[in-house]
Write an enzyme that holds these catalytic residues in place. Structure first.
Site, mmCIF file in Angstrom:
data_model
loop_
_atom_site.group_PDB
_atom_site.id
_atom_site.type_symbol
_atom_site.label_atom_id
_atom_site.label_comp_id
_atom_site.label_asym_id
_atom_site.label_seq_id
_atom_site.Cartn_x
_atom_site.Cartn_y
_atom_site.Cartn_z
ATOM 1 N N GLU A 867 -19.707 10.718 -33.316
ATOM 2 C CA GLU A 867 -21.107 10.689 -33.729
ATOM 3 C C GLU A 867 -21.539 9.322 -34.248
ATOM 4 O OE1 GLU A 867 -19.954 14.534 -33.234
ATOM 5 O OE2 GLU A 867 -22.056 14.208 -33.628
ATOM 6 N N LEU A 868 -20.599 8.590 -34.846
ATOM 7 C CA LEU A 868 -20.993 7.360 -35.542
ATOM 8 C C LEU A 868 -21.857 6.425 -34.697
ATOM 9 C CD1 LEU A 868 -20.897 5.558 -38.078
ATOM 10 C CD2 LEU A 868 -18.951 4.410 -37.004
#
Lengths: 907, 777
Positions: A867-868
């Protein structure tokens, strides 16, 4: 019909086919050459590329009547084999070019043709080639693919050998932290990996093909469904409607927050009373061929009373809007946030106050592989559904009561998935397959075309946000007020959860002591909201990452330094009032500062009145795990051949196999076992334990912990008093169990309360993004010329996988910032129209800087990663546009016309 | 419960219904919220509520004909609120806040509005907000239509000008001096625009060829305002007779027409789901009982209207109409901070969650099932039935936390076990015409009364009075254990039939109720009716006229004959009766009903406290549990049998109920004693562990009571520990710590041993583990 004698992969074949059939279909269905994939089916993605008479063509739109007799055709199967890899294939593996792998055959075939024509291409030549041939990739951000072609060219030119390029384990045999290509890479680069559509073609001959009768309107009452004409059509076995569903005919969202005004049972499998959105399934036609099924589906007569369609949160929130689900208000959930003191007096006293409205839209996932699945009864009489599910146990529970099958009689298996990016966190076609299989007793197969993929799978939920910061005279943010409305489409599943994400991630990264705000989930008639990579944070952090730039502008200070002043330091807490698990943001900013300064310098120097250049920054945060005490399980078994690991670590294409293998290998290192002695059994509810869904960057952390524990249990059991280890035979002889179940619970976590206070995640990821853009002053078109990201994702399990995640996520962020949208049901129906970034839309310069802070609650120190890279790169890009030309786009995407209008307005 | 049932139940809770004012207002101004804010002096917020619904607030607050006032509940107790005057005061005193008007994305279609009066302007405003290009054709050189007929004093011109600015904010195009029909043929307009709204005002001399009634007014579909021509809608004063014109209805017409036009242009149903538009009737019930009548606040300065102080005063007269009849009388409903409609949804959600937290378990299990809510509800909604059904579903789904009802169910099991339960014909007879059924709790609480009552019945009734000690099954029924209740019922029936199916004389109102509602084949009469008919034991002298407050049992709510007999007996005993405010069919539960006390002891305690505060007098009960629970909370409470058998008043009123352990013991002793003394039967041997002697201090005894731990539980733990040696020695205190889990509950005991079978208990506790599933995406 046409008869053709074609030379396919060096062998002459006689082919009789329909003149209207596509070459792709003939290769796949008639010749069984399923290495050639069909993605969009409209010549926009290049997955179907083959070489015909020396030219790369897209076989999905090449009709047989246009294929000349005697043509020479090379497919992926003709490029190289597992035993004899072509250098492009080898380089593809070594550079992590195959993530989901669905586009790989098309790219490799295309690259082969390039190198045949130009043995010494520049990087830009490679990028131009892929752009020209419309080879699209959604996973890799393209950079690894260009790297691979460059290395393959070097081998072909004899500058290096294949052996030199090939991956070799280090001397200590350690897999963790290295660049071992994922176990599935070989099959993916050789076209032998069978995805759902490939397996669907290989089902027994009595399998039925399904076509859906779908709503062509967005909101209606159903008055009658008449299938009598369709049932008489050729090849039709049965037409199914809601009356044929044995269970509750509802997909449940499972979790309903207690204050949710809905009931979580709002999504029909087959519509009965109402149509809630465009594409809703009303009937299923089961026939002998897809063509017959589709023709008959058009004959199903559905009479509707059309209702006004509410296509956005504000429309559905209007006083005069009717209830989309009668009995449940359109605003069905509200989540407050209250941290610290009341913010009103603080705002009144603040030295600087900024506020603005923000909108992040309905980003489409655009995986290369459209949704596909099949179902049958297995040898134990279980209804077995194969799909792209990334939450097999979750989906099992979500569809079981709706189908009306006993839980132990339902089995869900994940096929290799050609990308999901989260849309498969929601069940899509699983329940439809289940209904059809139960009603017919026959194997059934359903393959969405790309139009269905776009119009009838979940999307990122748009957030309408209003955000306000109050800062003291030094620029320290002392108060935040937030208001966000989430357009979650008509189905509530996880709508409350994504609304909570607003409370968790608006303003995340900064130690803001006082927060007040409220978010709401709104039912609309646009596409239902499903998970999408970085779930909730690209919306949330867009507002705070652009507003902090507005604050910097108002104060006349540098936006990076203002961030530096405000990011988490010891003593600060997250918006949820808990301590972050690492304080790496200052270091991450330190790491990008030199690049930032250089980029500013460069932009200033190169900027012209025609092409304005600028630089923007943002920080990104995301939690790893599901809220509260998330848990997972993985089972280890010692076998005569080695160790078998059973887990439901589902694979979107991100590299579940590699994550599982690296973690298991690290756990089993005391045994000195080689990675090829570790067998992975994955993603089948009948044989693999409940490891939870693959979402929220939880797998590497939560399932990784379960894998670590399982490995340690096995190692401990094998340990002899003298410190050496028992063999399989010794274990059996001593009657020591061979199977161990590793379980892990994030026991330190607590779910957020009504004020969004809690400690929801065991581990977080942190990043700092730097974007460089060039804005064409005349057209308003923005080009991203470079991206840099400093990331702390803990200890790295596999660098290839992690790099791939970072590049891919960042390029999805470019799409989110500039082009991607699914708003107009008539216009946004192809990958290109939805704004899919092609290779030239992505910069070749993407730099990743890692800061590896080992995480206390991650296995061997690892955090998640997926997700980062999509938390906030789009905010950096929008900030860079402002830096370039003084235009602040707060309503995404920043399409050229929008930037142009703003430029004109600014003037 | 399926979705349809859910919706039907929710529909019956009228608390969510709008108050009369908002319902009658054709545009549904949220008058109640506005008044609440104004009463607090929050004029900005109050004005915000008003502006949210009314596009031209300055105008409307001056000219509104206030349909709300005719239905204002305040009118029943004083005069209706002066709503418009307060609206004006709110606007006058609000700080200038220009709330953003949310605009929807632009749409392609264009709409023409014929007539720039209130109705036309309202339609234009709504349509422009929805994204339509909207053009108003006004034949005069200014907008406003008949607004200009008002005097300057009533409606200052600058107010009109200010309010009309909103049209340009939302992008309405205005064409003045544009006389449709003369300058612009209507047909051309219809061709050029996707839809047309005709609101040409009261003096409209042209109906543009639209159908009209005999009075010449344009005829429209009242729900949609569709006129006779496709795509044309009409409303406002031109469709109303002279005396029926109304500014607020003109605005409402504009809004209704805008909704119709939006739907027409979207090509969707014009008629679906429109019942809530325009003036409607509300089903909300609001009691005005006990509300002090108040006249309207006079306006000091007629020209200025209400001052801020006056407006606060007038707004404070608002009753803030709501129902909450059930919540007012029920501690349980009150304590979960909602009302039945909310609770029903929470309960439904709880039942339909496949995976995840079941937050409403406690809500479901805390209800006493007493039915008072149903008695006071204007729509007869009985939450007890909802909760009981929910419990049954939870049990059926295997999702009832075992902890909730573990203790009372085991208590019931014990009552119906060989050690406590028995049934006999009257000593010396072989048939029974009657059967005395004292009920497990009377046996547990007052064995002496049971014996006395039995003796009395035997004395006064002929043809045989049998005796049966057991539990009627109420705990099983209350806890949703349908199968267990069925088994209990069958066991009772077998035993009863073996006695020749006699008429049951029930001392306990719960048993009486269970027999009447679930064992219809069993003829039953209450002990009180029986005694009232038979006469009471002779006594030396009548009591001097002491007064008691009668606490009716909730399970006797509908047993009117029973209630009457209790009062009749009290009369014969010479007692004066005080009727509590909530009595007879509206009585409150003591906290035992529905097993509330076990699922939610804190709530049960506050329910009892609430009950005992209703009167300072001694309470007279006729249910053993009611008496003991009231007494437990410190109330002087008597049982009717205390009076009948002449227990000294204070002793009876002050008696603490027996502990849980003593209650069990009383049941065993009663059986053994009666069998021995009345039937001459020998009694069974005591078990070994019952010979284990425990020394328990009062403090520990109280802890055990709070924690629902019985002496026999401790005996069992110690017995097991001493036999197996499986116990821990705490080296600091020298105490042993042992635990055992006989069924669903684990008991821990800290004790010291004094020689053989003699133990000192220092502490005891238990876990009643809640089993909750926990998985989130």
């Amino acid at each position: 019909m046409v008869k053709r004698v074609l030379n396919i992969n060096g062998i002459s074949r006689t082919i009789i086919a329909s003149s209207e059939a596509s070459l792709a279909d003939v290769l796949r269905r008639q010749l069984g050459l399923t290495g050639t994939k069909v993605g969009c089916g409209m010549a926009q993605c290049g997955a179907c590329s083959v070489i015909m008479d020396g030219k790369v063509i897209r076989s999905c739109v090449t009709k047989m009547k246009k294929v000349e007799d005697g043509a020479h055709i090379t497919t992926i199967e003709g490029i190289g084999t597992a035993e004899k890899l072509h250098p492009v294939q080898l380089a593809w593996m070594v550079h992590g070019g195959a993530q989901c792998g669905f586009c790989s055959p098309g790219f490799i075939v295309s690259a082969k043709a390039l190198l045949d024509e130009n043995p010494k291409p520049s990087r830009e030549d490679v990028r131009d080639w892929f752009q020209k041939h419309r080879n699209a990739c959604r996973c890799t951000g393209y950079k690894p693919l260009v790297d691979a072609v460059m290395d393959a060219a070097r081998i072909l030119r004899g500058e290096i050998t294949a052996e030199q390029l090939a991956f070799k384990l280090p001397a200590d045999g350690r897999v963790w932290g290295g660049k071992l290509p994922r176990p599935s890479a070989l099959a993916k680069v050789t076209g032998t990996c069978d995805y759902g559509a490939d397996l669907g073609l290989k089902l027994p001959p009595d399998a039925l093909q399904l076509a859906l009768v779908q709503a062509k309107v967005s909101h209606a009452n159903i008055l009658a469904i008449d299938a009598s004409e369709a049932e008489k059509m050729p090849g039709v076995y049965k037409v199914l409607t809601h009356r044929d569903v044995k269970g509750k005919n509802r997909i449940t969202g499972l979790i309903t927050f207690p204050t949710n005004k809905g009931d979580g049972w709002d999504r029909p499998i087959l519509c009965d009373k109402k149509v809630f959105q465009f594409g809703d399934a009303i009937a299923i036609v089961c026939a002998d061929t897809v063509e017959n099924a589709k023709t008959a589906a058009a004959k199903v007569n559905v009479s509707l009373e059309e209702l006004p369609a509410y296509m956005s949160a504000p429309a559905a929130m209007a006083d005069d809007a009717i209830e989309i689900h009668p009995g449940t208000p359109n605003i069905y959930f509200e989540q407050k946030i209250a941290k610290g003191q009341d913010t009103k007096p603080l705002m009144d006293q603040a030295a600087f106050v900024v506020e603005d409205d923000f909108y992040v839209g309905r980003q489409p996932h655009l995986p290369m592989e459209p949704d596909v699945g099949f179902a049958y009864y297995d040898e134990e009489g279980r209804l077995t559904i194969h799909s792209k599910s990334i939450g097999i146990h979750l989906h099992h529970a979500m569809i079981c009561p709706g189908l009306g099958v006993e839980p132990e009689k339902l089995r869900i298996v994940q096929n290799p998935a050609g990308g999901t990016f989260g849309y498969k966190f929601s069940p899509t076609i699983e329940a439809l397959l289940g209904v059809a299989c139960m009603a017919t007793g026959r194997p059934v197969c359903l393959n969405f075309d790309y139009y269905q993929q776009i119009t009838y799978t979940g999307k990122r939920s748009p957030f309408f946000m209003h955000l306000k910061f109050g800062a003291d005279k030094e620029g320290k943010i002392v108060a935040m007020e937030s208001d966000w409305s989430v357009d979650h489409g008509p189905y509530s599943e996880f709508g409350d959860l994504v609304t909570l994400r607003g409370a968790q991630f608006i303003g995340a990264g900064y130690g803001i002591p006082n927060i007040r705000g409220i978010g709401r989930t709104v039912c609309t008639n646009h596409a239902w909201g499903s998970a999408f990579r970085a779930y909730g944070s690209p919306q949330s952090e867009f507002s705070s990452e652009v507003l902090i730039d507005e604050l910097a502008a108002k104060m006349g200070v540098d936006p990076l330094e203002l961030r530096y002043k405000n990011v988490y330091r010891k003593g600060d807490t997250t918006p949820n009032g808990c301590a972050p698990d690492a304080y790496s943001l200052p270091e991450l900013i330190d790491k990008i500062r030199p690049a930032y300064k250089a980029a500013l310098e460069k932009a200033k120097k190169e900027s012209t009145p025609e092409v304005k250049r600028g630089v923007g920054v943002s920080i990104g945060i995301y939690g790893c795990g599901l809220d509260g005490p998330d848990s997972s399980e993985a089972v280890f078994e010692l076998t005569p051949q080695g160790v078998t690991v059973y887990s439901s670590w589902e694979d979107h294409g991100q590299g579940a196999d590699m994550g599982c293998l690296a973690t298991a290998h690290e756990g089993l290192r005391p045994l000195g076992i080689a990675p090829d002695k570790i067998r992975l059994v994955m993603n089948d509810t009948a044989v693999t334990p409940n490891s939870g869904p693959a979402g929220g960057s939880r797998s590497q952390v939560v399932t990784g912990q379960a894998v670590r524990i399982g490995a340690e249990m096995l190692v401990n059991a094998m340990k002899k008093p003298d410190g050496t280890f028992r063999t399989y035979d010794e274990m059996v002889a001593e009657n020591i169990p061979l199977r161990y179940s590793g379980k892990w619970v994030a026991s330190t976590c607590t779910a957020c309360d009504e004020n969004a206070q809690g400690n929801p995640f065991p581990v977080y990821m942190y990043g700092a993004f730097l974007a460089e853009v060039a804005v064409d002053a005349k057209t308003g078109k923005t080009r991203v010329t470079g991206m840099t990201c400093a990331a702390d994702i803990g200890s790295i399990a596999n660098r290839l996988v992690v790099d791939g995640q970072m590049y891919g996520g960042i390029v999805q962020g470019i799409g989110l910032a500039l082009t991607e949208d699914f708003e107009d049901l008539k216009k946004h129906t192809t990958p290109a129209a939805c704004g899919l970034p092609y290779v030239k839309d992505a910069p070749d310069k993407i730099d990743i800087i890692y800061v590896e802070t080992p995480r206390e609650h991650g296995p061997f120190g690892a955090a998640g990663v997926g997700e980062l890279p999509l938390t906030s790169p789009h905010a950096a890009i929008i900030n860079a546009i402002y830096n370039a030309c003084g235009v602040r786009i707060t309503h995404l995407p920043a399409l050229p016309e929008k930037v142009k209008a703003a430029l004109q307005g600014a003037r | 419960m399926d979705q349809d049932e859910l919706r039907k139940l929710e529909e019956r809770c009228i608390q969510y219904q709008p108050p009369n004012c908002a319902a009658a207002c054709p545009v549904h101004v949220d008058v109640r919220s506005m008044m609440a804010q104004a009463a607090r002096g929050n004029f900005t917020e109050a004005a915000g509520v008003f502006r949210k619904t009314v596009p031209f607030p300055g105008i409307v607050s001056r000219v509104c004909d206030e349909p709300c006032r005719a239905v204002c509940k305040r009118g029943d107790v004083g005069e209706p609120l002066r709503v418009a005057a307060i609206e004006k005061a709110c606007l006058d005193n609000a700080s200038e806040v220009h709330a953003k008007i949310p605009l929807l994305p632009k749409r392609e279609s264009r709409v023409a509005i014929v007539g720039g009066g209130l109705s036309g302007m309202s339609a234009a405003f709504e349509l422009a907000r929805k994204g339509y290009s909207t053009v108003v054709f006004e034949q005069e050189p200014r907008l406003g239509g008949s607004l200009w007929d008002y005097s300057e004093e009533k409606l200052p011109r600058d107010v009109i000008a200010e309010d009309l600015k909103v049209l340009s904010k939302v992008g309405v195009e205005v064409r003045l001096n544009a006389h449709v029909g003369r300058d612009q043929p209507f047909d051309v307009l219809c061709d050029e625009f996707g839809a047309v709204y005709v609101a040409a005002g009261p003096q409209a001399h042209d109906a543009f060829g639209l159908a009209r009634d005999e009075d010449g007014r344009v005829t429209v579909d009242p729900a949609t305002l569709a006129a006779s021509r496709e795509g044309v809608f009409a409303g406002g004063s031109m469709r109303r007779a002279e005396g029926q014109r109304s500014p607020i209805r003109s605005i409402s017409d504009g809004r209704i027409a805008a909704t119709s036009i939006d739907r027409y242009l979207q090509k969707v149903s014009l008629t679906a789901s429109r019942a809530a538009e325009g003036s409607v009737e509300s089903r909300l019930y609001t009691s005005t009982e006990g509300v002090e009548p108040l006249p309207a606040t006079p306006i000091g300065d007629a020209r200025q209207g209400y001052s801020s102080e006056e407006a606060v005063r007038e707004a404070s007269r608002c009753l803030q109409c709501q129902c909450l009849e059930c919540v007012k009388v029920c501690e349980y409903l009150n304590s979960f901070r909602g009302y039945p409609k909310k609770y029903i949804r929470q309960i439904y959600n709880n039942l339909s969650i496949v995976m995840g937290h079941r937050h409403a378990n406690k809500l479901i299990n805390s209800c006493s099932l007493c039915g008072l809510c149903g008695e006071v509800c204007p729509e007869d909604l009985h939450m007890g039935l909802v909760c009981r059904k929910a419990r049954e579903t939870m049990v059926e789904q295997g999702r009832m936390p075992p902890s909730a009802h573990d203790f009372p169910l085991r208590d019931m099991q014990s009552s119906n076990s060989e050690t406590c339960a028995f049934a006999r014909h009257q000593p010396g007879t072989t048939s029974s015409r009657f059967l005395f059924f004292p009920g497990c709790q009377l046996v547990a609480s007052s064995p002496k009364h049971v014996r006395n009552a039995y003796a009395l019945l035997m004395r006064n009734l002929s043809e045989g009075v049998g005796f049966m000690s057991r539990c009627c099954g109420a705990p099983a029924q209350w806890s949703g254990r349908v199968e267990l209740f069925e088994e209990t019922r069958e066991d009772f029936l077998a035993s009863w039939r073996a006695l020749g199916s006699p008429l049951v004389i029930a001392a306990c109102s719960t048993c009486h109720d269970i027999f009447r509602t679930h064992l219809s084949e069993v003829p039953v009469v209450s002990l009180w009716e029986t005694l009232d008919n038979l006469g009471l034991p002779e006594r030396e002298e009548k009591r001097t006229r002491e007064a008691v407050a009668v606490h009716d049992a909730c399970t006797a709510r509908h047993a009117t004959a029973l209630q009457a007999s209790v009062r009749s007996i009290l009369g014969r005993l010479g007692l004066e009766i005080e009727e509590l405010p909530l009595s007879r069919e509206k009585t409150e539960c003591c906290g035992y009903g529905g097993l509330m006390f076990f699922a939610n002891p804190e709530l049960a305690k506050s329910a009892i406290r609430r009950r005992i505060e209703e009167s300072p007098r001694d309470y007279l009960t006729y249910c053993a549990m009611c008496r003991d629970y009231l007494a437990f909370s410190g109330k002087r409470a008597l049982h009717l049998l205390d009076l009948i058998f002449d227990t000294p008043w204070d002793e009876a009123a002050l008696r603490k109920g027996p502990t849980y352990s003593q209650r069990r013991e009383n049941r065993v002793r009663l059986k053994n004693g009666m069998l021995r003394e009345l039937w001459g039967e020998s009694t069974p041997q005591e078990l070994r562990r019952e010979t284990i002697r425990l020394r328990i201090s009062d403090d520990v005894q109280q802890l055990m009571e709070d924690r629902l731990i019985l002496i026999e539980d401790l005996q069992q733990v110690i017995d097991a520990a001493e036999r197996s040696g499986y116990k821990l020695l705490d080296p600091v205190t020298g105490h042993f710590i042992a635990h055992d889990k006989p069924a669903g509950v684990t008991y821990w005991v800290e004790y010291s041993a004094f020689g053989n079978n003699d133990f000192l208990i220092h502490n005891a506790y238990s876990h009643r583990m809640e089993i909750t599933e926990d998985l989130k995406p």
